[in-house]
Design a protein around this motif. Structure first.
Motif, PDB file in Angstrom:
ATOM      1  N   ALA A 338      40.754  17.735  42.952  1.00  0.00           N
ATOM      2  CA  ALA A 338      41.648  18.810  42.523  1.00  0.00           C
ATOM      3  C   ALA A 338      41.423  20.091  43.321  1.00  0.00           C
ATOM      4  CB  ALA A 338      41.450  19.097  41.036  1.00  0.00           C
ATOM      5  N   GLY A 339      40.339  20.145  44.130  1.00  0.00           N
ATOM      6  CA  GLY A 339      40.131  21.300  44.983  1.00  0.00           C
ATOM      7  C   GLY A 339      38.942  22.165  44.620  1.00  0.00           C
ATOM      8  N   TYR A 340      38.069  21.694  43.715  1.00  0.00           N
ATOM      9  CA  TYR A 340      36.905  22.491  43.334  1.00  0.00           C
ATOM     10  C   TYR A 340      35.727  22.193  44.259  1.00  0.00           C
ATOM     11  CZ  TYR A 340      39.325  23.983  39.143  1.00  0.00           C
ATOM     12  OH  TYR A 340      40.228  24.553  38.286  1.00  0.00           O
ATOM     13  N   VAL A 341      34.915  23.212  44.496  1.00  0.00           N
ATOM     14  CA  VAL A 341      33.726  23.073  45.327  1.00  0.00           C
ATOM     15  C   VAL A 341      32.554  23.778  44.647  1.00  0.00           C
ATOM     16  CG1 VAL A 341      35.054  22.982  47.475  1.00  0.00           C
ATOM     17  CG2 VAL A 341      34.200  25.194  46.635  1.00  0.00           C
ATOM     18  N   LEU A 342      31.349  23.478  45.102  1.00  0.00           N
ATOM     19  CA  LEU A 342      30.162  24.210  44.679  1.00  0.00           C
ATOM     20  C   LEU A 342      29.892  25.279  45.726  1.00  0.00           C
ATOM     21  CD1 LEU A 342      27.880  21.224  43.594  1.00  0.00           C
ATOM     22  CD2 LEU A 342      29.209  22.734  42.104  1.00  0.00           C
ATOM     23  N   ALA A 343      30.008  26.529  45.336  1.00  0.00           N
ATOM     24  CA  ALA A 343      29.861  27.617  46.304  1.00  0.00           C
ATOM     25  C   ALA A 343      28.468  27.645  46.917  1.00  0.00           C
ATOM     26  CB  ALA A 343      30.171  28.955  45.636  1.00  0.00           C
ATOM     27  N   CYS A 344      27.444  27.213  46.157  1.00  0.00           N
ATOM     28  CA  CYS A 344      26.074  27.263  46.678  1.00  0.00           C
ATOM     29  C   CYS A 344      25.837  26.246  47.781  1.00  0.00           C
ATOM     30  CB  CYS A 344      25.067  27.056  45.547  1.00  0.00           C
ATOM     31  SG  CYS A 344      24.932  25.353  44.946  1.00  0.00           S
ATOM     32  N   GLN A 345      26.684  25.232  47.869  1.00  0.00           N
ATOM     33  CA  GLN A 345      26.523  24.174  48.861  1.00  0.00           C
ATOM     34  C   GLN A 345      27.604  24.194  49.930  1.00  0.00           C
ATOM     35  OE1 GLN A 345      23.827  21.865  48.847  1.00  0.00           O
ATOM     36  NE2 GLN A 345      23.126  23.425  47.412  1.00  0.00           N
ATOM     37  N   SER A 346      28.524  25.147  49.849  1.00  0.00           N
ATOM     38  CA  SER A 346      29.696  25.163  50.726  1.00  0.00           C
ATOM     39  C   SER A 346      29.502  26.107  51.900  1.00  0.00           C
ATOM     40  CB  SER A 346      30.940  25.588  49.942  1.00  0.00           C
ATOM     41  OG  SER A 346      31.261  24.627  48.957  1.00  0.00           O
ATOM     42  N   HIS A 347      29.863  25.619  53.089  1.00  0.00           N
ATOM     43  CA  HIS A 347      29.837  26.406  54.323  1.00  0.00           C
ATOM     44  C   HIS A 347      31.222  26.336  54.958  1.00  0.00           C
ATOM     45  CE1 HIS A 347      25.388  26.594  54.286  1.00  0.00           C
ATOM     46  NE2 HIS A 347      25.507  25.409  53.707  1.00  0.00           N
ATOM     47  N   PRO A 348      31.706  27.430  55.526  1.00  0.00           N
ATOM     48  CA  PRO A 348      33.070  27.436  56.072  1.00  0.00           C
ATOM     49  C   PRO A 348      33.177  26.592  57.331  1.00  0.00           C
ATOM     50  CG  PRO A 348      31.944  29.484  56.609  1.00  0.00           C
ATOM     51  CD  PRO A 348      31.026  28.732  55.685  1.00  0.00           C
ATOM     52  N   THR A 349      34.290  25.885  57.456  1.00  0.00           N
ATOM     53  CA  THR A 349      34.608  25.179  58.703  1.00  0.00           C
ATOM     54  C   THR A 349      35.906  25.697  59.291  1.00  0.00           C
ATOM     55  OG1 THR A 349      35.705  23.392  57.489  1.00  0.00           O
ATOM     56  CG2 THR A 349      33.367  23.096  57.977  1.00  0.00           C
ATOM     57  N   THR A 350      36.469  26.732  58.680  1.00  0.00           N
ATOM     58  CA  THR A 350      37.639  27.415  59.215  1.00  0.00           C
ATOM     59  C   THR A 350      37.362  28.917  59.246  1.00  0.00           C
ATOM     60  OG1 THR A 350      38.591  27.466  56.980  1.00  0.00           O
ATOM     61  CG2 THR A 350      39.307  25.674  58.430  1.00  0.00           C
ATOM     62  N   ASP A 351      38.173  29.650  59.996  1.00  0.00           N
ATOM     63  CA  ASP A 351      37.951  31.086  60.146  1.00  0.00           C
ATOM     64  C   ASP A 351      38.113  31.838  58.832  1.00  0.00           C
ATOM     65  OD1 ASP A 351      37.469  30.751  62.821  1.00  0.00           O
ATOM     66  OD2 ASP A 351      39.523  31.243  63.447  1.00  0.00           O
ATOM     67  N   GLN A 352      39.000  31.362  57.967  1.00  0.00           N
ATOM     68  CA  GLN A 352      39.278  32.018  56.692  1.00  0.00           C
ATOM     69  C   GLN A 352      39.085  31.020  55.560  1.00  0.00           C
ATOM     70  OE1 GLN A 352      40.141  35.285  56.350  1.00  0.00           O
ATOM     71  NE2 GLN A 352      40.131  35.644  58.578  1.00  0.00           N
ATOM     72  N   VAL A 353      38.359  31.437  54.533  1.00  0.00           N
ATOM     73  CA  VAL A 353      38.187  30.621  53.334  1.00  0.00           C
ATOM     74  C   VAL A 353      38.449  31.501  52.122  1.00  0.00           C
ATOM     75  CG1 VAL A 353      36.527  29.338  51.913  1.00  0.00           C
ATOM     76  CG2 VAL A 353      36.498  29.076  54.402  1.00  0.00           C
ATOM     77  N   GLU A 354      39.153  30.936  51.134  1.00  0.00           N
ATOM     78  CA  GLU A 354      39.425  31.705  49.918  1.00  0.00           C
ATOM     79  C   GLU A 354      38.966  30.907  48.703  1.00  0.00           C
ATOM     80  OE1 GLU A 354      43.036  33.947  47.452  1.00  0.00           O
ATOM     81  OE2 GLU A 354      43.432  33.080  49.421  1.00  0.00           O
ATOM     82  N   LEU A 355      38.161  31.549  47.838  1.00  0.00           N
ATOM     83  CA  LEU A 355      37.655  30.932  46.626  1.00  0.00           C
ATOM     84  C   LEU A 355      38.131  31.706  45.398  1.00  0.00           C
ATOM     85  CD1 LEU A 355      33.876  30.335  47.499  1.00  0.00           C
ATOM     86  CD2 LEU A 355      35.757  28.686  47.681  1.00  0.00           C
ATOM     87  N   ASP A 356      38.315  30.969  44.305  1.00  0.00           N
ATOM     88  CA  ASP A 356      38.654  31.590  43.031  1.00  0.00           C
ATOM     89  C   ASP A 356      37.667  31.086  41.982  1.00  0.00           C
ATOM     90  OD1 ASP A 356      39.709  32.578  40.692  1.00  0.00           O
ATOM     91  OD2 ASP A 356      41.781  32.032  41.152  1.00  0.00           O
ATOM     92  N   PHE A 357      36.777  31.981  41.538  1.00  0.00           N
ATOM     93  CA  PHE A 357      35.790  31.622  40.527  1.00  0.00           C
ATOM     94  C   PHE A 357      36.370  31.670  39.112  1.00  0.00           C
ATOM     95  CE2 PHE A 357      33.066  32.831  44.049  1.00  0.00           C
ATOM     96  CZ  PHE A 357      32.007  31.934  43.965  1.00  0.00           C
ATOM     97  N   ASP A 358      37.579  32.199  38.967  1.00  0.00           N
ATOM     98  CA  ASP A 358      38.157  32.393  37.629  1.00  0.00           C
ATOM     99  C   ASP A 358      38.954  31.192  37.147  1.00  0.00           C
ATOM    100  OD1 ASP A 358      37.047  34.886  37.675  1.00  0.00           O
ATOM    101  OD2 ASP A 358      38.902  35.944  38.161  1.00  0.00           O
ATOM    102  N   ARG A 359      39.251  30.244  37.998  1.00  0.00           N
ATOM    103  CA  ARG A 359      40.080  29.105  37.580  1.00  0.00           C
ATOM    104  C   ARG A 359      39.239  28.076  36.809  1.00  0.00           C
ATOM    105  NH1 ARG A 359      44.750  27.286  41.813  1.00  0.00           N
ATOM    106  NH2 ARG A 359      45.246  29.314  42.691  1.00  0.00           N
TER     107      ARG A 359
END
Length: 359
Positions: A338-359
Motif C-alpha cells: 500500500a506504500g508504507y515504509v519504515l523511516a528508520c530503515q529507509s534511504h532515498p534512491t531518488t532526488d526527492q522523497v516525500e513521507l507522511d507520518f500522519d496517514r
C-alpha cells in the motif's frame, strides 16, 4: 488497525513493580485523568519508554499486557512486561533501580499487531516475552466477545522462566470452553503435555494440524524471537494458511539473522519532505542517513522507538519518490504494497522523497 495519531511522551508515575520471574518484571503506570484518552490502546499495542543516560537518549519498546478498557474513557493504569536482556541499558535499570513512585517518560500507544474483539476462532504461537501483547489480545477478546475462541501455543525455556504464568492460568479457569492452552518447554520436561524441545518449523508443521482445524482459524498471531516467528510463518504457509490471516511481531532480531537489502545507487543529493502533525518541511539528506535521522535533525518529535526495523513506530506513507529499506520486521506485506515504509530503515534512491507520518 488503530487510526494514525501523533505519538507523544508524558511523565507517568510507577504504581507497581511486580517480579514475574528471576529475569522479568511487570511495571504498572498510573495514567492521570487528563491523559487517559491519549493512552487509549488496542489490545496488542506497545509503549516506548525514554530515559537520558549521560546525555544520550535511550528508548525501548514494551507491549501492554493488560486487557484494553471497554468504556468511554481510556485506561487509569497501564501494565507492561520487561524481560532482562544481557547488557540491556533499560531492562537492567528496570530490574535494579525502578521503584514505586518513580516517574518515567512514556510514549502514547502505537503498533498494529492488534485484534479488535469480534467473533471468531483465533490462535497464537508465542515464545518467551512474546506472550506480552498476546495476553492483552486474548484477555480482552474472551472477556468482551462471548462468540470468540482462542488457542495459545507458548514456548518457554522452563516453568520458572515463564512470564505471566498466573494470568494465563486464570484465563483457563475463567474460560475453559473457549480458551485452549498448549505449553512447550524447550529445556525442561513436563509431567504432562508435549515433550520438551524447540518449536521449530518442522515440529509446528506436524503439531498445528493435530491441534486445530486450520481452515477455521480466522487469525494467527505470531510473537517472539525471530527464529520462532519465521519458523511458524513458514509452517503455516506450508499448511496452506493464507498470508492475510497471519500477523506477526518480532521482539528480538540477531544482527546476523538476515541480510540487509541489496544496496541501490544513492543520488548525489537528495531531499526529504515530511508531514508530521499536519506540518510539513523539506530537508537535505546527509550522506548515509536514514530518512528518520534526517527528519529527527529537524523535527525532534518524529516518532520512533527501536531504530532497528522491529517495532514499526516510525511507519510512514511514501507519498513520492523511491527508497531502499534495509530491514523490515514490522510491516505486513499489505502495508508495504500500500506504500508504507519504515523511516528508520529507509534511504532515498531518488532526488526527492516525500513521507507522511500522519496517514
Amino acid at each position: 488497525m488503530a487510526a494514525a495519531k501523533s505519538a507523544r511522551f508524558h511523565r507517568l508515575r510507577v504504581a507497581a513493580v511486580d517480579r514475574l520471574t528471576d529475569d522479568s518484571v511487570a511495571l504498572t503506570f498510573d495514567v492521570p485523568a487528563p491523559l487517559r484518552e491519549e493512552y487509549r490502546y488496542l489490545p496488542g499495542q506497545h509503549l516506548a519508554v525514554r530515559r537520558i543516560v549521560d546525555g544520550t537518549e535511550i528508548r525501548r519498546t514494551y507491549s501492554v499486557c493488560s486487557p484494553a478498557p471497554d468504556g468511554a474513557t481510556g485506561p487509569d493504569q497501564l501494565r507492561v512486561g520487561v524481560r532482562l536482556v544481557e547488557g540491556g541499558e533499560f531492562s537492567t535499570y528496570a530490574h535494579k533501580e525502578i521503584s514505586v513512585g518513580d516517574e518515567l517518560e512514556v510514549m502514547t500507544p502505537a503498533g498494529r499487531f492488534t485484534l479488535a474483539p469480534r467473533p471468531g476462532h483465533y490462535a497464537a504461537v508465542v515464545g518467551g516475552s512474546g506472550i506480552t501483547p498476546v495476553l492483552s489480545i486474548v484477555s480482552t477478546l474472551l472477556a468482551r466477545e462471548p462468540d470468540a475462541r482462542f488457542c495459545l501455543i507458548r514456548s518457554d525455556r522452563s516453568a520458572a522462566s515463564t512470564m505471566f504464568l498466573e494470568e494465563v492460568a486464570d484465563l483457563k479457569d475463567r474460560f475453559p470452553q473457549r480458551f485452549q492452552l498448549v505449553t512447550v518447554l524447550s529445556r525442561e520436561e513436563q509431567q504432562a503435555g508435549l515433550p520438551s524441545g524447540r518449536l521449530d518449523e518442522e515440529r509446528l508443521t506436524a503439531l498445528l494440524p493435530a491441534l486445530l482445524p486450520l481452515a477455521d482459524i480466522d487469525g494467527w498471531f505470531l510473537c517472539g524471537p525471530f527464529g520462532l516467528v519465521q519458523g511458524a510463518e513458514r509452517a503455516l504457509g506450508a499448511l496452506g494458511v493464507a498470508r492475510a490471516r497471519i500477523h506477526q511481531e518480532i521482539f528480538h532480531v540477531d544482527d546476523g539473522a538476515t541480510a540487509a537489502a541489496p544496496s541501490a545507487p544513492a543520488p548525489a543529493h537528495s531531499t526529504v519532505t515530511a508531514t508530521l502533525d499536519g506540518r510539513s518541511g523539506s530537508w537535505p539528506v546527509q550522506d548515509g542517513e536514514s530518512l528518520l535521522e534526517t527528519v529527527l535533525r529537524n523535527r525532534a518529535d518524529a516518532p520512533y522507538a527501536c531504530k532497528g526495523g522491529v517495532c514499526g513506530t516510525c511507519r510512514a506513507f511514501l507519498v513520492g519518490g523511491e527508497v531502499r529499506m534495509d530491514r523490515n520486521f514490522a510491516l505486513e506485506p499489505e502495508e508495504t504494497e500500500a506504500g508504507y515504509v519504515l523511516a528508520c530503515q529507509s534511504h532515498p534512491t531518488t532526488d526527492q522523497v516525500e513521507l507522511d507520518f500522519d496517514r
